[in-house]
Write a protein that holds these residues in place. Structure first.
Motif, PDB file in Angstrom:
ATOM      1  N   HIS A   1       0.812  -1.228   0.000  1.00 17.00           N
ATOM      2  CA  HIS A   1       0.000   0.000   0.000  1.00 17.00           C
ATOM      3  C   HIS A   1       0.846   1.279   0.000  1.00 17.00           C
ATOM      4  O   HIS A   1       0.613   2.178  -0.824  1.00 17.00           O
ATOM      5  CB  HIS A   1      -0.969  -0.017   1.179  1.00 17.00           C
ATOM      6  CG  HIS A   1      -1.956   1.106   1.146  1.00 17.00           C
ATOM      7  ND1 HIS A   1      -1.671   2.369   1.630  1.00 17.00           N
ATOM      8  CD2 HIS A   1      -3.228   1.166   0.678  1.00 17.00           C
ATOM      9  CE1 HIS A   1      -2.720   3.152   1.474  1.00 17.00           C
ATOM     10  NE2 HIS A   1      -3.684   2.450   0.894  1.00 17.00           N
ATOM     11  N   PRO A   2       1.839   1.403   0.870  1.00 17.03           N
ATOM     12  CA  PRO A   2       2.626   2.646   0.868  1.00 17.03           C
ATOM     13  C   PRO A   2       3.487   2.818  -0.388  1.00 17.03           C
ATOM     14  O   PRO A   2       3.917   3.941  -0.689  1.00 17.03           O
ATOM     15  CB  PRO A   2       3.507   2.521   2.118  1.00 17.03           C
ATOM     16  CG  PRO A   2       3.540   1.076   2.433  1.00 17.03           C
ATOM     17  CD  PRO A   2       2.228   0.517   1.998  1.00 17.03           C
ATOM     18  N   MET A   3       3.742   1.748  -1.122  1.00 23.09           N
ATOM     19  CA  MET A   3       4.496   1.868  -2.367  1.00 23.09           C
ATOM     20  C   MET A   3       3.604   2.356  -3.511  1.00 23.09           C
ATOM     21  O   MET A   3       4.090   2.925  -4.498  1.00 23.09           O
ATOM     22  CB  MET A   3       5.092   0.510  -2.766  1.00 23.09           C
ATOM     23  CG  MET A   3       5.965  -0.133  -1.707  1.00 23.09           C
ATOM     24  SD  MET A   3       6.556  -1.743  -2.281  1.00 23.09           S
ATOM     25  CE  MET A   3       7.166  -2.449  -0.738  1.00 23.09           C
ATOM     26  N   ILE A   4       2.301   2.130  -3.383  1.00 22.29           N
ATOM     27  CA  ILE A   4       1.360   2.444  -4.462  1.00 22.29           C
ATOM     28  C   ILE A   4       0.670   3.781  -4.252  1.00 22.29           C
ATOM     29  O   ILE A   4       0.420   4.528  -5.204  1.00 22.29           O
ATOM     30  CB  ILE A   4       0.318   1.313  -4.583  1.00 22.29           C
ATOM     31  CG1 ILE A   4       1.019   0.011  -4.990  1.00 22.29           C
ATOM     32  CG2 ILE A   4      -0.788   1.669  -5.557  1.00 22.29           C
ATOM     33  CD1 ILE A   4       0.119  -1.198  -4.980  1.00 22.29           C
ATOM     34  N   TYR A   5       0.376   4.114  -3.017  1.00 20.03           N
ATOM     35  CA  TYR A   5      -0.342   5.361  -2.714  1.00 20.03           C
ATOM     36  C   TYR A   5       0.562   6.320  -1.957  1.00 20.03           C
ATOM     37  O   TYR A   5       1.384   5.881  -1.149  1.00 20.03           O
ATOM     38  CB  TYR A   5      -1.605   5.052  -1.902  1.00 20.03           C
ATOM     39  CG  TYR A   5      -2.600   4.205  -2.656  1.00 20.03           C
ATOM     40  CD1 TYR A   5      -3.391   4.752  -3.663  1.00 20.03           C
ATOM     41  CD2 TYR A   5      -2.736   2.837  -2.376  1.00 20.03           C
ATOM     42  CE1 TYR A   5      -4.297   3.970  -4.350  1.00 20.03           C
ATOM     43  CE2 TYR A   5      -3.643   2.048  -3.067  1.00 20.03           C
ATOM     44  CZ  TYR A   5      -4.420   2.623  -4.054  1.00 20.03           C
ATOM     45  OH  TYR A   5      -5.317   1.844  -4.744  1.00 20.03           O
ATOM     46  N   PRO A   6       0.450   7.645  -2.199  1.00 18.30           N
ATOM     47  CA  PRO A   6      -0.558   8.278  -3.061  1.00 18.30           C
ATOM     48  C   PRO A   6      -0.288   8.129  -4.548  1.00 18.30           C
ATOM     49  O   PRO A   6      -1.194   8.283  -5.359  1.00 18.30           O
ATOM     50  CB  PRO A   6      -0.490   9.745  -2.647  1.00 18.30           C
ATOM     51  CG  PRO A   6       0.914   9.927  -2.185  1.00 18.30           C
ATOM     52  CD  PRO A   6       1.287   8.644  -1.503  1.00 18.30           C
ATOM     53  N   ARG A   7       0.948   7.840  -4.955  1.00 13.45           N
ATOM     54  CA  ARG A   7       1.223   7.674  -6.380  1.00 13.45           C
ATOM     55  C   ARG A   7       2.381   6.694  -6.550  1.00 13.45           C
ATOM     56  O   ARG A   7       3.470   6.898  -6.001  1.00 13.45           O
ATOM     57  CB  ARG A   7       1.583   9.024  -7.020  1.00 13.45           C
ATOM     58  CG  ARG A   7       1.869   8.928  -8.524  1.00 13.45           C
ATOM     59  CD  ARG A   7       2.394  10.252  -9.049  1.00 13.45           C
ATOM     60  NE  ARG A   7       1.398  11.285  -8.926  1.00 13.45           N
ATOM     61  CZ  ARG A   7       0.463  11.540  -9.836  1.00 13.45           C
ATOM     62  NH1 ARG A   7       0.422  10.814 -10.931  1.00 13.45           N
ATOM     63  NH2 ARG A   7      -0.411  12.512  -9.665  1.00 13.45           N
ATOM     64  N   ALA A   8       2.109   5.642  -7.323  1.00 16.22           N
ATOM     65  CA  ALA A   8       3.144   4.636  -7.543  1.00 16.22           C
ATOM     66  C   ALA A   8       4.177   5.145  -8.535  1.00 16.22           C
ATOM     67  O   ALA A   8       3.844   5.754  -9.545  1.00 16.22           O
ATOM     68  CB  ALA A   8       2.514   3.345  -8.060  1.00 16.22           C
ATOM     69  N   GLN A   9       5.435   4.894  -8.236  1.00 16.61           N
ATOM     70  CA  GLN A   9       6.507   5.264  -9.149  1.00 16.61           C
ATOM     71  C   GLN A   9       6.584   4.251 -10.293  1.00 16.61           C
ATOM     72  O   GLN A   9       6.156   3.104 -10.162  1.00 16.61           O
ATOM     73  CB  GLN A   9       7.848   5.301  -8.405  1.00 16.61           C
ATOM     74  CG  GLN A   9       7.894   6.299  -7.264  1.00 16.61           C
ATOM     75  CD  GLN A   9       7.745   7.730  -7.758  1.00 16.61           C
ATOM     76  OE1 GLN A   9       8.336   8.109  -8.765  1.00 16.61           O
ATOM     77  NE2 GLN A   9       6.954   8.530  -7.039  1.00 16.61           N
ATOM     78  N   GLN A  10       7.109   4.690 -11.417  1.00 16.39           N
ATOM     79  CA  GLN A  10       7.277   3.772 -12.536  1.00 16.39           C
ATOM     80  C   GLN A  10       8.217   2.635 -12.132  1.00 16.39           C
ATOM     81  O   GLN A  10       9.222   2.844 -11.476  1.00 16.39           O
ATOM     82  CB  GLN A  10       7.843   4.530 -13.742  1.00 16.39           C
ATOM     83  CG  GLN A  10       7.853   3.710 -15.020  1.00 16.39           C
ATOM     84  CD  GLN A  10       8.280   4.532 -16.214  1.00 16.39           C
ATOM     85  OE1 GLN A  10       8.702   5.673 -16.072  1.00 16.39           O
ATOM     86  NE2 GLN A  10       8.183   3.958 -17.408  1.00 16.39           N
ATOM     87  N   SER A  11       7.839   1.428 -12.534  1.00 10.82           N
ATOM     88  CA  SER A  11       8.612   0.217 -12.190  1.00 10.82           C
ATOM     89  C   SER A  11       8.734   0.047 -10.685  1.00 10.82           C
ATOM     90  O   SER A  11       9.737  -0.472 -10.178  1.00 10.82           O
ATOM     91  CB  SER A  11      10.011   0.272 -12.826  1.00 10.82           C
ATOM     92  OG  SER A  11       9.929   0.425 -14.224  1.00 10.82           O
ATOM     93  N   TRP A  12       7.700   0.424  -9.951  1.00 13.54           N
ATOM     94  CA  TRP A  12       7.741   0.348  -8.481  1.00 13.54           C
ATOM     95  C   TRP A  12       7.883  -1.084  -7.987  1.00 13.54           C
ATOM     96  O   TRP A  12       8.433  -1.335  -6.904  1.00 13.54           O
ATOM     97  CB  TRP A  12       6.457   0.952  -7.902  1.00 13.54           C
ATOM     98  CG  TRP A  12       5.223   0.125  -8.203  1.00 13.54           C
ATOM     99  CD1 TRP A  12       4.429   0.212  -9.301  1.00 13.54           C
ATOM    100  CD2 TRP A  12       4.701  -0.948  -7.413  1.00 13.54           C
ATOM    101  NE1 TRP A  12       3.446  -0.727  -9.252  1.00 13.54           N
ATOM    102  CE2 TRP A  12       3.574  -1.450  -8.106  1.00 13.54           C
ATOM    103  CE3 TRP A  12       5.071  -1.536  -6.202  1.00 13.54           C
ATOM    104  CZ2 TRP A  12       2.814  -2.503  -7.619  1.00 13.54           C
ATOM    105  CZ3 TRP A  12       4.310  -2.585  -5.714  1.00 13.54           C
ATOM    106  CH2 TRP A  12       3.191  -3.057  -6.407  1.00 13.54           C
ATOM    107  N   SER A  13       7.369  -2.062  -8.779  1.00 13.43           N
ATOM    108  CA  SER A  13       7.347  -3.451  -8.296  1.00 13.43           C
ATOM    109  C   SER A  13       8.641  -4.209  -8.580  1.00 13.43           C
ATOM    110  O   SER A  13       8.779  -5.369  -8.171  1.00 13.43           O
ATOM    111  CB  SER A  13       6.178  -4.201  -8.939  1.00 13.43           C
ATOM    112  OG  SER A  13       6.339  -4.257 -10.342  1.00 13.43           O
ATOM    113  N   ARG A  14       9.588  -3.570  -9.250  1.00 17.95           N
ATOM    114  CA  ARG A  14      10.836  -4.263  -9.585  1.00 17.95           C
ATOM    115  C   ARG A  14      11.589  -4.631  -8.309  1.00 17.95           C
ATOM    116  O   ARG A  14      11.847  -3.787  -7.454  1.00 17.95           O
ATOM    117  CB  ARG A  14      11.697  -3.371 -10.480  1.00 17.95           C
ATOM    118  CG  ARG A  14      12.952  -4.063 -10.997  1.00 17.95           C
ATOM    119  CD  ARG A  14      13.682  -3.162 -11.980  1.00 17.95           C
ATOM    120  NE  ARG A  14      12.835  -2.830 -13.136  1.00 17.95           N
ATOM    121  CZ  ARG A  14      13.132  -1.893 -14.025  1.00 17.95           C
ATOM    122  NH1 ARG A  14      14.243  -1.162 -13.872  1.00 17.95           N
ATOM    123  NH2 ARG A  14      12.326  -1.660 -15.049  1.00 17.95           N
TER     124      ARG A  14
END
Length: 487
Positions: free
Chosen positions: A72-85
């Motif tokens: 949740h804190p990685m996605i909100y308020p706005r997820a960064q590009q390639s956040w899940s890498r």
């Protein structure tokens, strides 16, 4: 709370209206979703229906992953590009958090595979979206497609076919699938996995796909629900050489099929398919080709005329799009003559670069054969000198009282009707677009059209004739108003 809001049907109707609320362009989050989220936390009665509407349509996995506490804190308020890498896949507890609302999703579009690795820990046969109805798969790999194939799925769009597609057994996992739309890039269109995928589907109503092999074609003839079939190939390939295993084709009868389309497929393959098929319920046939010479068009039309569709086919549209192809007049009578057997025609459009070359007798015979015709479009791409005269047009139109759209070449130089004489009137014709030769007497032509076709609107290609016609209509309208005042 008002008692009316306790009626489930009323509540669902209200939430459905909220879902349709538009959003301002400056707002990144749709207003409808904001309102549904607010309604969901208003009271217990609102929660379930509001959440169902809130999650019904999704265009990515991100909101569901946002329900996972760790993510949740990685996605909100706005997820960064390639956040899940580099992020570890979901744990067993996190899978439950992800699945908390996935059962509410009815329509899903997947256009990125960046987060797919987070689903690696789900058991192989898990259906992550058990109530999904519509799926659009716009990513290259179909490795994770199995997680999205719900038994309730009715509609599936797959942008690019990959060799692992067949392993997903779409028809087996989705026995209720009615609409399957498959596109493809490159030469893998005829690979076995495409055929296997098509043959796994038993309840299709609509299918759009690259050219299938003979086994898939035979299977489709056994699907009693199939109504609409569209065979398409990339237009940049120009139809390509014949690749269909025609030696394996057997006569196939499509009892329920009403619409058949071919787009940029091999003309030889298309003709072979028509020669080995029957369509006793066919109402619409469409073909678009890159190049369609008369030598190939004629056998194709002959095959179409022998498909048991002469008494049912209502709409035919055939076109090619290569302006560099030029042919001398030839086979023109035979091309049109083959179509005379389709007695129920409502619309006919031939936009091809080979010569149609109508004359008065051929036009009369054609319109006599198609008394129900509403629209006739014969485009002469090379603007040859037309052979249909106004006298011939007048005689032919008497056979088609319902015709409202006409586009054929008409001789406007050699006028064979007296512009001042009383003329037969065809009141149904509303649109007339014709590529004409230079007009000798624009006013005389306008008077003929005004007398014969009082309700027609001419295309801009008529030039000065159109100007005179508008003037005649305006004068007639003023005279009518004057007569009404005197009465």
């Amino acid at each position: 709370m008002h008692q009316t809001l306790l009626v489930p049907e009323v509540l669902l109707h209200i939430f459905a209206c909220v879902r349709q609320i538009g959003e301002p362009s400056y707002n990144e989050k749709p207003l409808s979703r904001q309102y549904l989220a607010a309604l969901a936390i208003t009271c217990k009665i609102f929660y379930e229906p509001a959440m169902d509407f809130l999650w019904a349509d999704m265009n990515r996995l991100l909101p569901l992953l946002g329900c996972v506490t760790r993510l949740h804190p990685m996605i909100y308020p706005r997820a960064q590009q390639s956040w899940s890498r580099g992020i570890e896949p979901l744990s067993e507890l996190e899978r439950s958090q992800f699945l908390r609302h996935s059962g509410r999703v009815r329509s899903l579009c997947i256009s990125s595979d960046d987060e797919f690795h987070l689903l690696n820990t789900f058991p192989f046969d898990t259906c992550v979206f058990p109530n999904l109805i519509s799926l659009s798969w716009v990513v290259i790999s179909t490795r994770y497609l199995r997680f999205f194939l719900s038994p309730s799925l009715r509609k599936c769009y797959i942008a690019i076919v990959q060799p692992d597609l067949a392993r997903n057994s779409i028809g087996v996992r989705c026995p209720a699938l009615e609409t399957l739309d498959i596109e493809v890039m490159g030469v893998i269109a005829r690979a076995p996995h495409l055929s296997e995928t098509i043959r796994s589907c038993k309840a299709l109503v609509f299918l759009q796909c690259p050219p299938p092999d003979s086994a898939a074609w035979k299977h489709l003839s056994t699907v009693p629900t199939l109504l609409n079939l569209s065979i398409c190939q990339e237009n940049f390939s120009g139809g390509g050489p014949s690749k269909l295993d025609t030696y394996n084709l057997r006569l196939s009868t499509f009892l329920s099929l009403t619409t058949l389309r071919f787009g940029y497929t091999s003309i030889a393959d298309t003709t072979a398919i028509l020669q080995h098929s029957e369509f006793p319920s066919l109402k619409e046939f469409e073909l678009v080709a890159h190049v369609l010479p008369g030598a190939e068009l004629l056998p194709l039309l002959q095959a179409l005329s022998q498909c048991k569709a002469c008494d049912t086919l209502e709409n035919i549209a055939i076109s090619d799009d290569n302006p560099e192809v030029q042919e001398p007049p030839g086979n023109s009578f035979a091309v049109t003559g083959v179509l005379l057997c389709f007695s129920q025609l409502r619309t006919l459009s031939l936009r091809v670069h080979c010569s149609i070359n109508l004359d008065n007798s051929l036009l009369l015979e054609a319109l006599s054969s198609w008394p129900q015709l509403r629209s006739l479009l014969f485009y002469d791409q090379h603007r040859r000198s037309p052979k249909v005269t106004f006298g011939g047009l007048s005689a032919a139109l008497r056979q088609c009282p319902h015709l409202h759209t006409l586009c054929i070449g008409v001789d406007v130089v050699n006028i064979d009707i007296d512009p001042k004489a009383e003329s037969f009137q065809h009141t149904s014709l509303q649109n007339m677009g014709v590529c004409t030769s230079p007009v000798a007497d624009a006013e005389a032509v306008a008077r003929i059209i005004f007398a014969m076709l009082p309700n027609v609107h001419l295309a801009d290609s008529w030039g000065d004739v159109n100007t005179h016609l508008k003037s005649l209509k305006a004068s007639s309208s003023l005279q009518g108003e004057d007569g009404d005042r005197h009465e």
